[in-house]
Design a protein around this motif. Structure first.
Motif, PDB file in Angstrom:
ATOM      1  N   LEU A  90      -5.576   6.437  -3.023  1.00 38.21           N
ATOM      2  CA  LEU A  90      -4.904   5.681  -2.748  1.00 38.21           C
ATOM      3  C   LEU A  90      -3.976   5.687  -1.520  1.00 38.21           C
ATOM      4  O   LEU A  90      -3.691   4.769  -0.377  1.00 38.21           O
ATOM      5  N   GLN A  91      -3.600   6.676  -1.207  1.00 39.66           N
ATOM      6  CA  GLN A  91      -2.342   7.026   0.000  1.00 39.66           C
ATOM      7  C   GLN A  91      -3.066   7.549   1.548  1.00 39.66           C
ATOM      8  O   GLN A  91      -2.824   6.897   2.865  1.00 39.66           O
ATOM      9  N   ALA A 133       3.424  -3.872  -6.434  1.00 33.29           N
ATOM     10  CA  ALA A 133       2.765  -2.741  -6.371  1.00 33.29           C
ATOM     11  C   ALA A 133       2.633  -1.767  -7.125  1.00 33.29           C
ATOM     12  O   ALA A 133       2.127  -1.343  -7.806  1.00 33.29           O
ATOM     13  N   VAL A 163      -6.352   5.551   1.697  1.00 28.95           N
ATOM     14  CA  VAL A 163      -6.321   3.815   2.249  1.00 28.95           C
ATOM     15  C   VAL A 163      -5.077   3.648   3.029  1.00 28.95           C
ATOM     16  O   VAL A 163      -5.176   2.943   3.967  1.00 28.95           O
ATOM     17  N   ALA A 164      -3.897   3.296   2.640  1.00 33.67           N
ATOM     18  CA  ALA A 164      -2.779   3.341   2.815  1.00 33.67           C
ATOM     19  C   ALA A 164      -2.576   3.913   4.338  1.00 33.67           C
ATOM     20  O   ALA A 164      -2.202   2.909   5.003  1.00 33.67           O
ATOM     21  N   ALA A 181      -4.613   1.562   6.747  1.00 27.12           N
ATOM     22  CA  ALA A 181      -4.114   0.282   6.884  1.00 27.12           C
ATOM     23  C   ALA A 181      -3.279   0.359   7.997  1.00 27.12           C
ATOM     24  O   ALA A 181      -3.047  -0.524   9.088  1.00 27.12           O
ATOM     25  N   LEU A 212       0.642  -0.986   0.090  1.00 23.04           N
ATOM     26  CA  LEU A 212      -0.150   0.098  -0.023  1.00 23.04           C
ATOM     27  C   LEU A 212       0.741   1.016  -0.017  1.00 23.04           C
ATOM     28  O   LEU A 212      -0.078   2.071  -0.254  1.00 23.04           O
ATOM     29  N   ARG A 213       2.017   0.810   0.877  1.00 26.06           N
ATOM     30  CA  ARG A 213       2.949   2.533   0.510  1.00 26.06           C
ATOM     31  C   ARG A 213       3.493   2.372  -1.064  1.00 26.06           C
ATOM     32  O   ARG A 213       3.804   3.700  -0.718  1.00 26.06           O
ATOM     33  N   LEU A 269       1.882   2.000  -4.054  1.00 29.17           N
ATOM     34  CA  LEU A 269       1.186   1.948  -5.499  1.00 29.17           C
ATOM     35  C   LEU A 269       0.429   2.734  -5.530  1.00 29.17           C
ATOM     36  O   LEU A 269       0.745   3.087  -6.976  1.00 29.17           O
TER      37      LEU A 269
END
Length: 457
Positions: free
Chosen positions: A181-182, A148, A184-185, A188, A19-20, A22
């Motif tokens: 997306l950041q 990723a 979301v990361a 998480a 996730l970091r 992506l």
């Protein structure tokens, strides 16, 4: 340190690592071309990028010491918030000053983000099982990061191919998706990273700020005591300078041979995806490279090979030749990262681990900033190909710096009569006043990597 098992620690580390990286994959194909679209020349882009290196130089060591003293999770959360801010600003920036600010915030993010997640993984793994082989997880992280970034780059190319969305240009759309997306990361990270922190609350924060300089001083003490560690950290000077060739100049080189920046950006999406898959494949070779030729000689050989691939990017004619060399470069890049990190981790024990990683990154980021200024200016006054050749030489010049780790590993190799080495020796580290301030395992023999599954240490 943690109630998690080794398997749980590895799973969470790899999930957070994916996730970091992506959002980074989404940005790679468009970053330089978007700044050109908004009116910046290559020299101006190089100037803006220097902000990142300067901020990292100022903050890398204090933030590394803070992560070791306060805890890795709060530092990583702060880094995630700063990355959100930098991406939001990047989406709307349209001048040299604003892009300079973008990269300054990115520098603060990278200084905070550099090392804590890896340090958490290594320490949590050893807390769950002191005999666990964490290098395997570091190699898997390289593979995960490659996949990723590949997925992100492929998504970026697809978004660009779809064209603009209303008033938003085609090159800006991937930045907005990376911003989402950041977020979301960051969510998480809050949910998955479990840490027994040294302290909590404002008192702990003040204590960690006061403790950080001592941790930094002791990290420098490790450099003074270990020629192996000093040489490994110095590798980043050449690596950071030379990486500008394939991170920043490759999109310009591709646009040059294709003849159309937007077509080059669309090509670079799938090409970046393939390159990072190649990087993942290279990282998967870590167990084989640890068996032969070994971590230090393998890392030295890969530095030379990477320089050769950059020469190919700078000299080969046509997009096919440039992209083939690009794929080869990232294969080598993926293979070399786990070897270098494994050698670093073997130099230091947990309490100083993030500080040492920060020292390593501190060398790489300013060197990258210098490379961005020098190589982009050289590309403006000569050609992109010439600038790439200079960067290729810099990459290859790092190879001899792995020799101290190689020699130390050979000296530490057990003879049949002597048996295995007794392990690292605890040496006193100086406090702020020069007196002893505790001990940390430091050994010149630490250049010997952790084994592949069936190899002896």
């Amino acid at each position: 340190m943690s109630v998690l098992t080794v398997r749980q620690v590895r799973f969470r580390y790899l999930a957070l690592y994916a996730l970091r990286w992506l959002p980074t994959g989404l940005l790679i194909p468009v970053m330089i071309l978007l700044m050109q679209e908004r009116g910046l020349s290559l020299s101006q882009i190089g100037l803006a990028v220097t902000a990142q290196g300067l901020v990292v130089l100022a903050l890398e060591l204090p933030t590394g010491g803070m992560a070791d003293a306060l805890g890795r999770k709060p530092v990583l959360v702060t880094a995630g918030v700063l990355n959100l801010a930098s991406l939001a600003l990047f989406a709307v920036a349209d001048s040299v000053a604003l892009f300079f600010l973008v990269f300054a915030v990115q520098g603060a993010y990278r200084a905070l983000d550099s090392g804590p997640l890896e340090s958490w993984y290594v320490d949590a793994t050893l807390a769950a099982d002191p005999e666990a082989e964490y290098e395997r997880g570091l190699g898997h992280a390289g593979t995960v990061a490659g996949v990723a970034i590949a997925v992100g780059a492929l998504l970026s190319g697809g978004l660009i191919a779809l064209g603009p969305v209303g008033p938003v240009s085609a090159l800006t759309v991937p930045v907005l998706v990376a911003l989402a997306l950041q977020a979301v990361a960051l969510a998480a990270l809050l949910a998955l990273l479990v840490e027994v922190r040294p302290g909590r609350g404002s008192g702990a924060l003040r204590a960690s700020v006061a403790e950080a300089p001592r941790m930094v001083g002791q990290a420098f003490g490790l450099l003074r005591r270990s020629r192996v560690l000093l040489a490994l950290v110095a590798v980043e000077l050449f690596w950071g300078f030379g990486m500008v060739t394939f991170e920043s100049l490759l999109p310009v080189r591709l646009a040059e041979v294709v003849g159309d920046p937007e077509r080059a950006a669309a090509l670079l999406g799938p090409a970046s995806s393939a390159a990072w898959l190649a990087s993942a494949a290279g990282a998967a070779l870590t167990p084989l490279l640890l068996r032969w030729p070994g971590a230090a000689p393998g890392a030295a050989l890969l530095r030379v090979l990477q320089g050769a691939t950059v020469v190919g990017m700078g000299l080969l004619a046509g997009p096919v030749g440039v992209l083939v060399a690009y794929l080869a470069c990232y294969t080598v890049h993926g293979a070399s990262n786990p070897l270098h990190l494994g050698l670093l981790h073997r130099q230091v024990d947990g309490p100083y681990r993030t500080s040492v990683l920060s020292l390593n990154s501190m060398m790489g980021q300013p060197a990258g900033a210098l490379g961005a200024v020098v190589l982009t200016a050289l590309a403006d006054v000569t050609s992109v190909g010439t600038a790439m050749l200079v960067g290729a030489v810099a990459l290859a010049l790092a190879a001899p710096l792995y020799l101290p780790a190689w020699r130390a590993a050979r000296r530490a190799a057990p003879t049949p009569a002597a048996g295995p080495p007794a392990g690292p020796v605890a040496r006193p580290l100086p406090g702020p006043d020069g007196g002893p301030a505790g001990t940390a395992p430091v050994t010149e023999a630490a250049g010997a990597p952790a084994p592949a599954p069936t190899a002896a240490r």
